[in-house]
Design a protein around this motif. Structure first.
Motif, PDB file in Angstrom:
ATOM      1  N   GLU A  29       0.827  -1.201   0.000  1.00 20.97           N
ATOM      2  CA  GLU A  29       0.000   0.000   0.000  1.00 20.97           C
ATOM      3  C   GLU A  29       0.862   1.252   0.000  1.00 20.97           C
ATOM      4  OE1 GLU A  29      -3.444   2.152   2.787  1.00 20.97           O
ATOM      5  OE2 GLU A  29      -2.387   0.369   3.484  1.00 20.97           O
ATOM      6  N   TYR A  30       1.890   1.258   0.848  1.00 16.37           N
ATOM      7  CA  TYR A  30       2.798   2.405   0.927  1.00 16.37           C
ATOM      8  C   TYR A  30       3.494   2.637  -0.412  1.00 16.37           C
ATOM      9  CZ  TYR A  30       6.866   5.173   2.347  1.00 16.37           C
ATOM     10  OH  TYR A  30       7.835   6.142   2.441  1.00 16.37           O
ATOM     11  N   ALA A  31       4.008   1.557  -1.009  1.00 17.85           N
ATOM     12  CA  ALA A  31       4.738   1.672  -2.278  1.00 17.85           C
ATOM     13  C   ALA A  31       3.825   2.148  -3.405  1.00 17.85           C
ATOM     14  CB  ALA A  31       5.364   0.326  -2.630  1.00 17.85           C
ATOM     15  N   ASP A  32       2.581   1.673  -3.418  1.00 17.37           N
ATOM     16  CA  ASP A  32       1.638   2.092  -4.453  1.00 17.37           C
ATOM     17  C   ASP A  32       1.332   3.592  -4.346  1.00 17.37           C
ATOM     18  OD1 ASP A  32       1.452  -0.439  -5.505  1.00 17.37           O
ATOM     19  OD2 ASP A  32      -0.364  -0.972  -4.380  1.00 17.37           O
ATOM     20  N   ILE A  33       1.139   4.054  -3.119  1.00 18.08           N
ATOM     21  CA  ILE A  33       0.780   5.460  -2.896  1.00 18.08           C
ATOM     22  C   ILE A  33       1.892   6.392  -3.355  1.00 18.08           C
ATOM     23  CG2 ILE A  33       0.350   7.205  -1.111  1.00 18.08           C
ATOM     24  CD1 ILE A  33      -1.020   4.929   0.492  1.00 18.08           C
ATOM     25  N   TYR A  34       3.142   6.019  -3.035  1.00 16.11           N
ATOM     26  CA  TYR A  34       4.257   6.928  -3.309  1.00 16.11           C
ATOM     27  C   TYR A  34       5.080   6.528  -4.529  1.00 16.11           C
ATOM     28  CZ  TYR A  34       2.944   8.721   1.226  1.00 16.11           C
ATOM     29  OH  TYR A  34       2.225   9.263   2.254  1.00 16.11           O
ATOM     30  N   GLY A  35       4.537   5.610  -5.331  1.00 15.33           N
ATOM     31  CA  GLY A  35       5.170   5.266  -6.596  1.00 15.33           C
ATOM     32  C   GLY A  35       6.540   4.626  -6.457  1.00 15.33           C
ATOM     33  N   ILE A  36       6.707   3.795  -5.459  1.00 13.48           N
ATOM     34  CA  ILE A  36       7.996   3.125  -5.213  1.00 13.48           C
ATOM     35  C   ILE A  36       7.986   1.752  -5.876  1.00 13.48           C
ATOM     36  CG2 ILE A  36       9.556   2.235  -3.444  1.00 13.48           C
ATOM     37  CD1 ILE A  36       8.383   4.355  -1.556  1.00 13.48           C
ATOM     38  N   LYS A  37       8.954   1.514  -6.749  1.00 15.43           N
ATOM     39  CA  LYS A  37       9.013   0.238  -7.465  1.00 15.43           C
ATOM     40  C   LYS A  37       9.706  -0.852  -6.653  1.00 15.43           C
ATOM     41  CE  LYS A  37       8.919   2.337 -12.075  1.00 15.43           C
ATOM     42  NZ  LYS A  37       9.618   2.477 -13.380  1.00 15.43           N
ATOM     43  N   ASN A  38      10.803  -0.498  -6.019  1.00 22.39           N
ATOM     44  CA  ASN A  38      11.571  -1.498  -5.267  1.00 22.39           C
ATOM     45  C   ASN A  38      10.981  -1.667  -3.865  1.00 22.39           C
ATOM     46  OD1 ASN A  38      13.404  -1.804  -7.412  1.00 22.39           O
ATOM     47  ND2 ASN A  38      14.568  -0.025  -6.732  1.00 22.39           N
ATOM     48  N   ARG A  39      10.329  -2.776  -3.653  1.00 20.15           N
ATOM     49  CA  ARG A  39       9.661  -3.032  -2.383  1.00 20.15           C
ATOM     50  C   ARG A  39      10.460  -4.045  -1.574  1.00 20.15           C
ATOM     51  NH1 ARG A  39       3.370  -2.756  -4.446  1.00 20.15           N
ATOM     52  NH2 ARG A  39       3.792  -1.146  -6.003  1.00 20.15           N
ATOM     53  N   THR A  40      10.786  -3.675  -0.378  1.00 16.11           N
ATOM     54  CA  THR A  40      11.571  -4.557   0.480  1.00 16.11           C
ATOM     55  C   THR A  40      10.634  -5.195   1.505  1.00 16.11           C
ATOM     56  OG1 THR A  40      12.107  -2.611   1.826  1.00 16.11           O
ATOM     57  CG2 THR A  40      13.745  -3.319   0.221  1.00 16.11           C
ATOM     58  N   TYR A  41      10.214  -6.408   1.205  1.00 15.92           N
ATOM     59  CA  TYR A  41       9.283  -7.114   2.077  1.00 15.92           C
ATOM     60  C   TYR A  41      10.010  -7.710   3.286  1.00 15.92           C
ATOM     61  CZ  TYR A  41       6.118  -6.841  -1.939  1.00 15.92           C
ATOM     62  OH  TYR A  41       5.345  -6.393  -2.987  1.00 15.92           O
ATOM     63  N   VAL A  42       9.245  -7.942   4.317  1.00 21.66           N
ATOM     64  CA  VAL A  42       9.766  -8.650   5.493  1.00 21.66           C
ATOM     65  C   VAL A  42       9.437 -10.123   5.294  1.00 21.66           C
ATOM     66  CG1 VAL A  42       9.661  -8.871   8.001  1.00 21.66           C
ATOM     67  CG2 VAL A  42       9.418  -6.625   6.943  1.00 21.66           C
ATOM     68  N   LYS A  43      10.462 -10.933   5.131  1.00 27.03           N
ATOM     69  CA  LYS A  43      10.251 -12.327   4.737  1.00 27.03           C
ATOM     70  C   LYS A  43      10.127 -13.292   5.905  1.00 27.03           C
ATOM     71  CE  LYS A  43      12.699 -11.604   0.372  1.00 27.03           C
ATOM     72  NZ  LYS A  43      13.834 -12.018  -0.492  1.00 27.03           N
ATOM     73  N   ASN A  44      10.736 -12.929   7.027  1.00 31.28           N
ATOM     74  CA  ASN A  44      10.746 -13.863   8.157  1.00 31.28           C
ATOM     75  C   ASN A  44      10.367 -13.160   9.452  1.00 31.28           C
ATOM     76  OD1 ASN A  44      11.928 -16.183   6.637  1.00 31.28           O
ATOM     77  ND2 ASN A  44      13.687 -14.803   6.476  1.00 31.28           N
ATOM     78  N   ALA A  45       9.845 -13.940  10.368  1.00 24.22           N
ATOM     79  CA  ALA A  45       9.557 -13.414  11.703  1.00 24.22           C
ATOM     80  C   ALA A  45      10.856 -13.361  12.507  1.00 24.22           C
ATOM     81  CB  ALA A  45       8.531 -14.297  12.398  1.00 24.22           C
ATOM     82  N   GLY A  46      10.801 -12.657  13.643  1.00 23.39           N
ATOM     83  CA  GLY A  46      11.971 -12.562  14.509  1.00 23.39           C
ATOM     84  C   GLY A  46      12.525 -11.151  14.585  1.00 23.39           C
ATOM     85  N   GLU A  47      13.501 -10.969  15.451  1.00 23.52           N
ATOM     86  CA  GLU A  47      14.115  -9.660  15.628  1.00 23.52           C
ATOM     87  C   GLU A  47      14.990  -9.319  14.440  1.00 23.52           C
ATOM     88  OE1 GLU A  47      15.434  -7.888  19.654  1.00 23.52           O
ATOM     89  OE2 GLU A  47      17.277  -8.669  18.748  1.00 23.52           O
ATOM     90  N   LEU A  86      16.416  -5.761  11.661  1.00 23.37           N
ATOM     91  CA  LEU A  86      16.484  -4.340  11.361  1.00 23.37           C
ATOM     92  C   LEU A  86      15.524  -4.019  10.227  1.00 23.37           C
ATOM     93  CD1 LEU A  86      18.042  -1.646  11.985  1.00 23.37           C
ATOM     94  CD2 LEU A  86      19.536  -2.240  10.053  1.00 23.37           C
ATOM     95  N   LEU A  87      14.579  -3.096  10.496  1.00 27.52           N
ATOM     96  CA  LEU A  87      13.611  -2.696   9.476  1.00 27.52           C
ATOM     97  C   LEU A  87      13.968  -1.315   8.936  1.00 27.52           C
ATOM     98  CD1 LEU A  87      10.176  -3.694  11.095  1.00 27.52           C
ATOM     99  CD2 LEU A  87      11.748  -5.114   9.742  1.00 27.52           C
ATOM    100  N   ASN A  88      13.831  -1.155   7.621  1.00 25.73           N
ATOM    101  CA  ASN A  88      14.038   0.165   7.042  1.00 25.73           C
ATOM    102  C   ASN A  88      12.762   0.991   7.199  1.00 25.73           C
ATOM    103  OD1 ASN A  88      12.219  -0.596   4.985  1.00 25.73           O
ATOM    104  ND2 ASN A  88      13.868  -1.192   3.587  1.00 25.73           N
ATOM    105  N   GLY A  89      12.758   2.196   6.656  1.00 23.26           N
ATOM    106  CA  GLY A  89      11.629   3.085   6.844  1.00 23.26           C
ATOM    107  C   GLY A  89      10.326   2.533   6.296  1.00 23.26           C
ATOM    108  N   MET A  90      10.360   2.002   5.086  1.00 24.07           N
ATOM    109  CA  MET A  90       9.160   1.444   4.479  1.00 24.07           C
ATOM    110  C   MET A  90       8.608   0.294   5.318  1.00 24.07           C
ATOM    111  SD  MET A  90       8.772  -0.464   0.771  1.00 24.07           S
ATOM    112  CE  MET A  90       9.570   0.864  -0.112  1.00 24.07           C
ATOM    113  N   GLN A  91       9.496  -0.590   5.767  1.00 27.03           N
ATOM    114  CA  GLN A  91       9.079  -1.746   6.555  1.00 27.03           C
ATOM    115  C   GLN A  91       8.536  -1.339   7.918  1.00 27.03           C
ATOM    116  OE1 GLN A  91      12.889  -3.650   6.396  1.00 27.03           O
ATOM    117  NE2 GLN A  91      12.314  -5.029   4.721  1.00 27.03           N
ATOM    118  N   ALA A  92       9.224  -0.397   8.570  1.00 25.39           N
ATOM    119  CA  ALA A  92       8.779   0.057   9.894  1.00 25.39           C
ATOM    120  C   ALA A  92       7.444   0.771   9.808  1.00 25.39           C
ATOM    121  CB  ALA A  92       9.832   0.978  10.509  1.00 25.39           C
ATOM    122  N   CYS A  93       7.245   1.519   8.725  1.00 25.12           N
ATOM    123  CA  CYS A  93       5.979   2.212   8.529  1.00 25.12           C
ATOM    124  C   CYS A  93       4.856   1.191   8.317  1.00 25.12           C
ATOM    125  CB  CYS A  93       6.087   3.152   7.325  1.00 25.12           C
ATOM    126  SG  CYS A  93       4.807   4.419   7.271  1.00 25.12           S
ATOM    127  N   GLY A  94       5.135   0.164   7.534  1.00 29.18           N
ATOM    128  CA  GLY A  94       4.157  -0.904   7.340  1.00 29.18           C
ATOM    129  C   GLY A  94       3.846  -1.614   8.640  1.00 29.18           C
TER     130      GLY A  94
END
Length: 380
Positions: A221-239, A241-249
């Motif tokens: 949703e965040y990437a669609d709104i702001y036209g971001i092509k490169n999406r960095t998904y969170v693939k695994n659970a656990g502790e 480091l999240l980037n801005g896009m991930q932390a916002c999600g």
């Protein structure tokens, strides 16, 4: 003979003063010429020059820092709101005597402005700087809280106040319904929060398995709104480091497989903000100018440069390195219901006001009458 006398007078006029030798002095030391005053004067001159140089350096450094701060803060959007306590619905019977002047409360709003309006406040928090007890506190409020909003025909969700009347009406609503004394605010929108997280180098979050699906949908949703092509998904659970896009999600996840409601969402928002704050505190002084240059243009506030510098001084003076946290209304005081077609959280207003007063102003655990601690205050 006259010539000899003239020579003697000339010799006397050029005579160098000789320091008398002290008892026991070596013969070699006797009769050594001493030019009085010159060496001592030289030391004074050197010391004077060093002092002047240090003072000049400090003045230039202070001037440079002040100029930097002025230029940086000048890029921030400052929106004035009323300063009249009564207009802000601050109860003067509680706060008029100055009893709580050592406690400063600032409203923090995270808003979604994608439709170009004031935006509904997805995140509603109050940052407390408690100089009396040398603490900082982060108190979040359920946006679905069923509250009285000035000018509305009936009660509505707390999150609607910002959309109806911007930060001033949102502050009035907080003060009126929760017994607070907020006079200033800081607002950051959905996109800017991600940039703030990136500015501090990301935040470490313990992501739960049940949050992954919704988190990655929020990233889309965040990437669609702001036209971001490169999406960095969170693939695994656990502790991790999240980037801005991930932390916002992560902070916008409302439904998960564990506890899918607004209460868990406010907890995530508090976690992200606390992590950002702690990372900023642990930065070196040399890193602050670059951080300020990135973050300051992203926020809107009612505070001018003098107030911000004063608040920063209070935070540094408090010596607090972590937040004590709480969320209101508390679970035991909430009843979820449908009112006027809205899913809302009704609550006992008198009980909630007293618990907030205990936590923020009396430094007590809102669950008990004991002094608050980071552990007990963070209960949900």
């Amino acid at each position: 003979m006259k010539d000899n006398q003239d020579k003697n007078r000339h010799a006397k006029s050029k005579r160098t003063i000789v320091e008398p030798s002290s008892p026991g002095a070596s013969p070699a030391a006797e009769g050594t010429p001493v030019r009085r005053g010159k060496r001592k004067a030289s030391k004074k001159t050197v010391v004077k020059r060093v002092i002047i140089g240090v003072i000049a350096f400090m003045v230039l450094l202070a001037a440079g820092l002040f100029t930097f701060v002025a230029l940086t803060l000048g890029k921030m959007k400052v929106t004035s709101i009323t300063t009249d306590p009564s207009s802000l619905k601050i109860d003067q019977s509680t706060f008029g005597d100055g009893q709580y002047d050592d406690i400063t409360n600032i409203a923090l709003f995270g808003v979604d402005r994608r439709d170009g309006s004031n935006g509904r406040s997805d995140a509603i928090m109050v940052l407390t700087v408690d100089r009396k007890n040398n603490k900082m506190k982060a108190t979040s409020f359920l946006r679905d809280s069923f509250v009285t909003i000035e000018g509305r025909a009936h009660k509505e969700k707390l999150g609607h106040a910002y959309n109806y009347g911007g930060p001033e009406l949102a502050i009035k609503t907080l003060n009126d319904n929760f017994g607070l004394n907020v006079t200033d605010y800081v607002t950051i929108d959905f996109d800017s929060m991600a940039k703030v997280v990136d500015a501090v180098g990301g935040v470490t979050i313990d992501v739960q398995q049940g949050e992954l699906e919704s988190l990655n949908k929020c990233i889309d949703e965040y990437a669609d709104i702001y036209g971001i092509k490169n999406r960095t998904y969170v693939k695994n659970a656990g502790e991790q480091l999240l980037n801005g896009m991930q932390a916002c999600g992560y902070s916008r996840v409302r439904y998960d497989h564990n506890a899918g409601d607004d209460r868990r969402r406010t907890e995530r928002q508090r976690t992200v903000i606390e992590k950002v704050f702690n990372k900023a505190l642990n930065m070196s002084v040399a890193e602050y100018p670059a951080l300020a240059a990135k973050v300051v243009p992203l926020v809107e506030t009612s505070m001018d440069m003098g107030k911000i510098l004063g608040l920063g001084t209070k935070i540094m003076a408090s010596g607090a390195a972590e937040f004590e946290q709480a969320r209101f209304p508390m679970d035991v005081d909430i009843k979820f219901d449908t009112k006027y077609g809205m899913s809302v959280a009704t609550f006992d207003e008198a009980v909630t006001k007293q618990k907030i007063k205990n936590f923020i102003f009396e430094d007590m655990d809102p669950y008990t009458t004991a002094p608050a601690t980071t552990t007990t205050a963070a209960k949900k």
